[in-house]
Design a protein around this motif. Structure first.
Motif, mmCIF file in Angstrom:
data_model
loop_
_atom_site.group_PDB
_atom_site.id
_atom_site.type_symbol
_atom_site.label_atom_id
_atom_site.label_comp_id
_atom_site.label_asym_id
_atom_site.label_seq_id
_atom_site.Cartn_x
_atom_site.Cartn_y
_atom_site.Cartn_z
ATOM 1 N N SER A 108 -4.224 -1.815 7.858
ATOM 2 C CA SER A 108 -4.033 -2.654 6.666
ATOM 3 C C SER A 108 -5.226 -3.573 6.437
ATOM 4 O O SER A 108 -5.559 -3.901 5.303
ATOM 5 N N VAL A 118 8.517 0.046 -1.666
ATOM 6 C CA VAL A 118 7.519 -0.416 -0.709
ATOM 7 C C VAL A 118 7.434 0.573 0.455
ATOM 8 O O VAL A 118 8.411 1.236 0.798
ATOM 9 N N THR A 119 6.255 0.675 1.056
ATOM 10 C CA THR A 119 6.044 1.626 2.136
ATOM 11 C C THR A 119 5.717 0.896 3.428
ATOM 12 O O THR A 119 5.358 -0.288 3.412
ATOM 13 N N GLN A 138 2.861 -1.848 4.108
ATOM 14 C CA GLN A 138 2.458 -2.522 2.874
ATOM 15 C C GLN A 138 2.603 -4.023 3.028
ATOM 16 O O GLN A 138 3.494 -4.522 3.713
ATOM 17 N N ARG A 139 1.703 -4.769 2.386
ATOM 18 C CA ARG A 139 1.713 -6.229 2.447
ATOM 19 C C ARG A 139 2.225 -6.799 1.129
ATOM 20 O O ARG A 139 1.772 -6.418 0.058
ATOM 21 N N ASN A 171 7.257 4.654 -7.041
ATOM 22 C CA ASN A 171 5.906 4.097 -7.063
ATOM 23 C C ASN A 171 5.718 3.368 -8.387
ATOM 24 O O ASN A 171 5.497 4.009 -9.424
#
Length: 318
Positions: free
Chosen positions: A56, A184-185, A188-189, A276
């Protein structure tokens, strides 16, 4: 709040001049090896979290530049500090020897990304950087310093990640309401502006970044935005073809099993994976798994015996 001491480049096993393709390739390889759904070793989950955090940071050019410049302290250094200014301050402090006893444990150590010299501490560098703001320490104050950005992890089920919605979390004793975007994945942030460390002398607070962790699921396996699920079918459904129900995070859907399907065949439901908001959703892949009864009534056993007697099919013949 998550803390990291290991060098991110070492975590991914890449050199410091590695390109984005090499970083992505290294992450994917390690993720496949250490994902908790695949690797049941006790330390696999922690290793997976480590490589996810490293990716990330290094996959974002701006964040990687700050990490390269400031090392493990990159989240503590205010956003308006220029890396070149930081380097000059570090060099100047190193030339003067720094404050006696300061700097033990500061930075990344020898050869690390921050590379502080012997006796040069994080506070020493901040003193040099901010000495012109509000009088510095000579004026018994740092001057206005923006709050540091912070990180914390938030664990979601596959269903919660799929749907999104409001969640309440507790970070550092504070209760914060969070709006989770749909789709969200893992890794992810989510940025929460102004929810990080407090600034001094009226300066703005830092931001809080929530790192999403999708919890292992008994039915679904999430890979990026694609979702994989096993599809149990009967021998006759596999042989003759059928339309059967399959569970998805959005509810039940129908999938057509083509005649002559064997276990392991993947059936693709386009667009039924993770949503998405900024592009194409993922797909859902249903993997055929042929199931047989543990016990057979006499009538069904006779039918299977008749089939065995007339069939010429040999799955072991190539």
């Amino acid at each position: 709040m998550a803390t990291t001491t290991r060098d991110f480049y070492d975590s991914l096993g890449v050199s410091r001049d590695a390109g984005q393709d090499e970083i992505q390739s290294a992450y994917r390889k390690l993720a496949r090896t250490y994902h908790p759904d695949v690797n049941k070793d006790p330390g696999a989950e922690d290793r997976f979290k480590e490589i996810s955090e490293a990716y990330s940071v290094l996959s974002d050019p701006a964040t990687r530049r700050r990490y390269d410049a400031f090392g493990p302290d990159f989240r503590q250094v205010p956003e308006d500090v220029d890396p070149d200014t930081w380097a000059r301050a570090r060099a100047g402090r190193g030339a003067r020897g720094g404050r006696p006893g300061a700097g033990a444990g500061a930075g990344a150590g020898p050869g690390g990304p921050a590379g502080f010299g012997e006796g040069v501490g994080f506070e020493d560098l901040l003193e040099g950087l901010f000495s012109g703001r509000g009088g510095g320490r000579a004026g018994r104050g740092w001057g206005p310093i923006p709050g540091a950005d912070q990180e914390a992890e938030i664990e979601l089920t596959v269903e919660d990640a799929y749907r999104g919605g409001r969640r309440s979390i507790t970070v550092g004793g504070r209760r914060i309401d969070v709006n989770i975007p749909a789709g969200v994945t893992d890794g992810q942030r989510i940025r929460l502006a102004g929810q990080g460390g407090r600034g001094s002398d009226g300066a703005a607070a830092g931001d809080l970044y929530l790192i999403v962790r999708i919890a292992p699921h008994p039915r679904y396996r999430v890979e990026g935005r694609d979702i994989r699920v096993q599809l149990p079918v009967t021998p006759w459904e596999a042989a003759l073809g059928a339309s059967v129900a399959v569970d998805t995070p959005a509810g039940e859907a129908k999938v057509k099993v083509p005649a002559g399907s064997s276990s392991g065949r993947r059936l693709r439901l386009r667009g039924r994976g993770m949503p998405n908001p900024r592009g194409t959703p993922g797909d859902l892949f249903a993997e055929v798994r042929i199931m047989v009864p543990a016990t057979l009534p006499d009538a069904e056993r006779q039918l299977f015996e008749q089939l065995a007697a007339v069939s010429t099919f040999d799955p072991r013949r190539r």
